[in-house]
Scaffold this motif. Structure first.
Motif, PDB file in Angstrom:
ATOM      1  N   ILE A 125       0.845  -1.198   0.000  1.00  0.00           N
ATOM      2  CA  ILE A 125       0.000   0.000   0.000  1.00  0.00           C
ATOM      3  C   ILE A 125       0.882   1.250   0.000  1.00  0.00           C
ATOM      4  N   VAL A 126       1.928   1.232   0.851  1.00  0.00           N
ATOM      5  CA  VAL A 126       2.819   2.402   0.902  1.00  0.00           C
ATOM      6  C   VAL A 126       3.470   2.613  -0.461  1.00  0.00           C
ATOM      7  N   TRP A 127       3.903   1.530  -1.057  1.00  0.00           N
ATOM      8  CA  TRP A 127       4.606   1.618  -2.330  1.00  0.00           C
ATOM      9  C   TRP A 127       3.681   2.105  -3.442  1.00  0.00           C
ATOM     10  N   LYS A 128       2.536   1.401  -3.586  1.00  0.00           N
ATOM     11  CA  LYS A 128       1.709   1.625  -4.778  1.00  0.00           C
ATOM     12  C   LYS A 128       0.846   2.865  -4.695  1.00  0.00           C
ATOM     13  N   THR A 129       0.310   3.175  -3.520  1.00  0.00           N
ATOM     14  CA  THR A 129      -0.594   4.319  -3.461  1.00  0.00           C
ATOM     15  C   THR A 129       0.143   5.600  -3.118  1.00  0.00           C
ATOM     16  N   GLY A 130       1.301   5.491  -2.490  1.00  0.00           N
ATOM     17  CA  GLY A 130       2.012   6.695  -2.099  1.00  0.00           C
ATOM     18  C   GLY A 130       1.442   7.350  -0.857  1.00  0.00           C
ATOM     19  N   ARG A 209      15.234  10.692  -0.359  1.00  0.00           N
ATOM     20  CA  ARG A 209      14.545   9.717  -1.193  1.00  0.00           C
ATOM     21  C   ARG A 209      14.716  10.029  -2.676  1.00  0.00           C
ATOM     22  N   VAL A 213      16.313   7.757  -5.682  1.00  0.00           N
ATOM     23  CA  VAL A 213      15.644   7.394  -6.933  1.00  0.00           C
ATOM     24  C   VAL A 213      16.548   7.722  -8.117  1.00  0.00           C
ATOM     25  N   ILE A 217      18.219   3.518  -7.281  1.00  0.00           N
ATOM     26  CA  ILE A 217      17.732   2.552  -6.291  1.00  0.00           C
ATOM     27  C   ILE A 217      16.231   2.388  -6.490  1.00  0.00           C
ATOM     28  N   VAL A 219      13.279   2.288  -4.948  1.00  0.00           N
ATOM     29  CA  VAL A 219      12.854   2.641  -3.598  1.00  0.00           C
ATOM     30  C   VAL A 219      11.626   1.850  -3.148  1.00  0.00           C
ATOM     31  N   GLY A 220      10.631   1.759  -4.040  1.00  0.00           N
ATOM     32  CA  GLY A 220       9.385   1.087  -3.662  1.00  0.00           C
ATOM     33  C   GLY A 220       9.586  -0.339  -3.173  1.00  0.00           C
ATOM     34  N   ILE A 223      11.451  -0.475   0.176  1.00  0.00           N
ATOM     35  CA  ILE A 223      10.612  -0.151   1.339  1.00  0.00           C
ATOM     36  C   ILE A 223       9.696  -1.321   1.673  1.00  0.00           C
TER      37      ILE A 223
END
Lengths: 333, 326
Positions: A125-130, A209, A213, A217, A219-220, A223
């Motif tokens: 969720i953190v990765w995909k939705t931001g 961050r 990027v 790296i 990042v998603g 994390i």
């Protein structure tokens, strides 16, 4: 304090200095105020201390990694409880019960998988939705706790398996299994953070961050992996604790996230990310546990302990700010 | 022409997303079960949301100012225990107990505000420490005992939680009154503009001559004042309180504020939207219960709704649904 090495030492060694100070203080104070005859710095009692630090300590190590990354995980307490329930409940499933003691490793596996899965949900969720990790895991804290209650209502889940208790209470050189797991996890994660690319990237992402990027790296995924790691460690903490105790209450693990964060911050990890160490966190965990025990030893009420710990947390934050003004200016979520 | 109209409509919708979600949500529930929007049910929901809602009003100021307040749950227990204890103290009685409790709770808020506003310490950690410290303080104060009022017939103390005026429960009146007052303070006064400025960009605010430290300090006083009011209602409604009555509420409060669309980074959010956030949480709980779902399922649903709301909020702002992180 102009010497950078000296300053570094003062910063990183502060927590161990604090621990030493506590040991001396409680040892001396204990002679006058303690109701018990035994000395504070008794070897057995120190080994027990390490064992009691294990549940929060294992989680705090995962929290360190997530916080170095610039995120936070507030759902660990709920993951801890849910993994514990899955472990104890699965031992009673018909096919598991039929397997006898051979089902124990399988129950552990189920618990650890539960932790990984919940961590993966947070991470994705953190990765995909931001959406900010603070909000995602704040919601998950409610949501996962809801699952805990849905599982078994307000009833405790229990399954006391003596073979499992024997494993949990076994000891090597006086160190019981929970303490060993804590030290083992600390060692492994320390190696990962200091010796591998993954660890270096974690610091880079927490530090800046966008620069990470740009440096290529991913990042998603990075994390997300760390959220899986902390989910796994929260479940491992539950495995270690509930193998010995055999009973989970639906409210177990509440406020664990707060204790873990406290330990991590005491250990010198920066909330803004990019800075922190596993060894420091281990020191933070031990310092808190020592404080609890010490206050009990000199006969303080358990009520006072909360008051003192909260005050010390704020005092440490203040000292930290005085010691390195530059870094502490714009700490924000 | 039609294109620009659609665009500006879209912009308005994006700003009022939470309100629209609320309306759709209410319509859905009402179609499902007409009892949901019956007057007494709506009143019941608002009344049971009042304590959470009043706390959320104060936290809205703190969050818009760019900080967090995790100590409100512990503070609620503190104020409820203190007011009950002073009420039972023959030297005080209700008329003196209430102002004394407000003063004590405001002191806690002032400590928060001083540490975060003037010393510029991180609000997450300070209020986390205060959560623990205030809980300890409450336990020490009460000796670990639950408090209650022995002679409930002989006091008018219950009016704040149980009474009603003009057919409207007092807690609802207090909630609505405070919401109106604080809404005006935030939207229509120089102080409110300063809160937004400090939360939006603290450094810029400092340079333009806004007393940043004092503004942050005051947001924590407002939060403490709201908590004291909520604690009064809580104590008065049950005429008794446990040491743990507010435990965990800080997160529900924060959820309501975020659901209302306030950004954790500070600088955005309104009192009105927070009220909507509180009502959504209240009606979800109520609607799920009426639908016959298990009480605890509401936690899971709340989680999903919070994330959806925040996600939609930022997705409309950046014009893209997926993957802002590489």
């Amino acid at each position: 304090m102009n010497n950078p090495t000296l300053k570094n030492l003062a910063r990183n060694g502060a927590i161990w200095g604090f621990i030493a100070l506590q040991l001396v203080f409680f040892e001396l104070a204990g002679r006058y105020w303690s109701l018990s005859d035994s000395a504070f710095m008794d070897l057995d009692s120190m080994l027990l201390l390490l064992k009691q630090s294990a549940p929060i300590g294992i989680i705090a190590i995962g929290m360190t990694v997530v916080m170095i990354n610039g995120n936070i995980d507030l759902s660990v307490g709920a993951i801890y409880a849910l993994a514990g329930i899955v472990m104890l409940d699965s031992l009673g499933w018909p096919f598991m019960a039929a397997m006898g003691d051979a089902a124990i490793p399988l129950a552990w596996l189920f618990a650890l998988l539960t932790g990984c899965l919940l961590g993966l949900i947070n991470g994705l969720i953190v990765w995909k939705t931001g959406v900010d990790a603070f909000i995602v895991t704040l919601g998950a804290m409610l949501g996962y706790r809801g699952l805990v209650f849905v599982y078994n209502g307000e009833q405790p889940t229990y399954n006391l398996n003596w073979a499992m208790v024997d494993i949990a209470e076994a000891d090597i050189l006086g160190l019981q299994v929970p303490a060993l797991v804590l030290l083992g996890v600390a060692l492994i994660v320390w190696l990962v953070m200091t010796r591998t690319v993954h660890g270096r990237n974690a610091y880079a992402i927490g530090d800046n961050r966008e620069a990470a990027v740009n440096a290529g790296i991913r990042v998603g995924p990075h994390i997300t992996i760390n959220f899986v790691l902390i989910g796994f460690l929260a479940a491992l903490s539950a495995v270690v604790f509930y193998s010995g105790s055999g009973s989970v209450n639906p409210n177990d693990g509440m406020l664990f996230e707060l204790w873990a964060i406290t330990a991590v911050v005491l250990g010198g990890t920066k909330l803004a990310g990019g800075k922190g160490s596993i060894i420091g966190t281990l020191g933070g965990v031990i310092a808190i546990q020592l404080l609890r025990r010490g206050l009990n030893h000199i006969g303080a009420d358990s009520e006072t302990v909360n008051l003192v710990i909260g005050t010390i947390l704020i005092a440490v934050l203040f000292l930290d700010r005085q010691l390195n003004r530059k870094g502490a200016e714009e700490l924000r979520l | 022409m039609a294109d620009t109209a659609a665009k500006s409509l879209g912009r308005v919708l994006a700003r009022q997303g939470i309100l629209i979600a609320f309306v759709i949500f209410m319509l859905g529930f009402a179609l499902w079960n007409p009892r949901f929007i019956a007057v007494d049910n709506v009143f019941g929901v608002v009344r049971s949301s009042a304590i959470l809602g009043i706390m959320a009003l104060g936290v809205t100021f703190v969050v818009i100012g760019g900080n967090l307040d995790l100590s409100v749950g512990s503070m609620l227990s503190f104020s409820a225990i203190v007011v009950l204890d002073l009420h039972e103290n023959p030297a005080f009685g209700p008329a003196l107990a209430i102002p004394a409790m407000f003063a004590m709770t405001l002191c806690l808020g002032a400590i928060n505000g001083y540490l975060i506003g003037y010393l510029r310490l991180n609000s997450l950690i300070v209020t986390l420490g205060m959560l623990s410290a205030i809980h300890g303080l409450t336990l020490t104060y009460s000796g670990g005992q639950n408090m209650d009022i022995a002679n409930q017939g002989a006091t008018w103390f219950g009016v704040f939680g149980r009474g009603s005026a003009l057919g409207i429960p007092i807690p609802v009146l207090l909630f609505a009154g405070l919401a109106a007052l604080l809404g005006i303070l935030l939207a229509r006064t120089p102080f409110g503009r300063k809160v937004y400025a400090v939360g939006g960009n603290g450094t810029a605010a400092t340079f333009s001559g806004i007393p940043r430290a004092r503004v942050v300090f005051l947001t924590y006083l407002i939060s403490a004042f709201c908590v004291a009011t909520a604690g009064l209602i809580q104590a008065s409604r049950t005429m008794g309180a446990q040491n743990t009555v507010g435990q965990g509420m800080e997160l529900e409060v924060l959820a309501a504020v975020i659901l209302g669309g306030a950004s954790l980074l500070g600088g955005s959010g309104t009192v009105f939207k927070t009220v909507i956030g509180v009502l959504i949480l209240g009606f979800i709980q109520n609607g799920l219960l009426l639908a016959g779902l298990q009480f605890y399922v509401q936690f899971v649903v709340t989680w999903i709704i919070i994330i959806l709301a925040v996600w939609l909020d930022i997705a409309t702002k950046r014009g893209k649904l997926w993957s802002p992180i590489a």
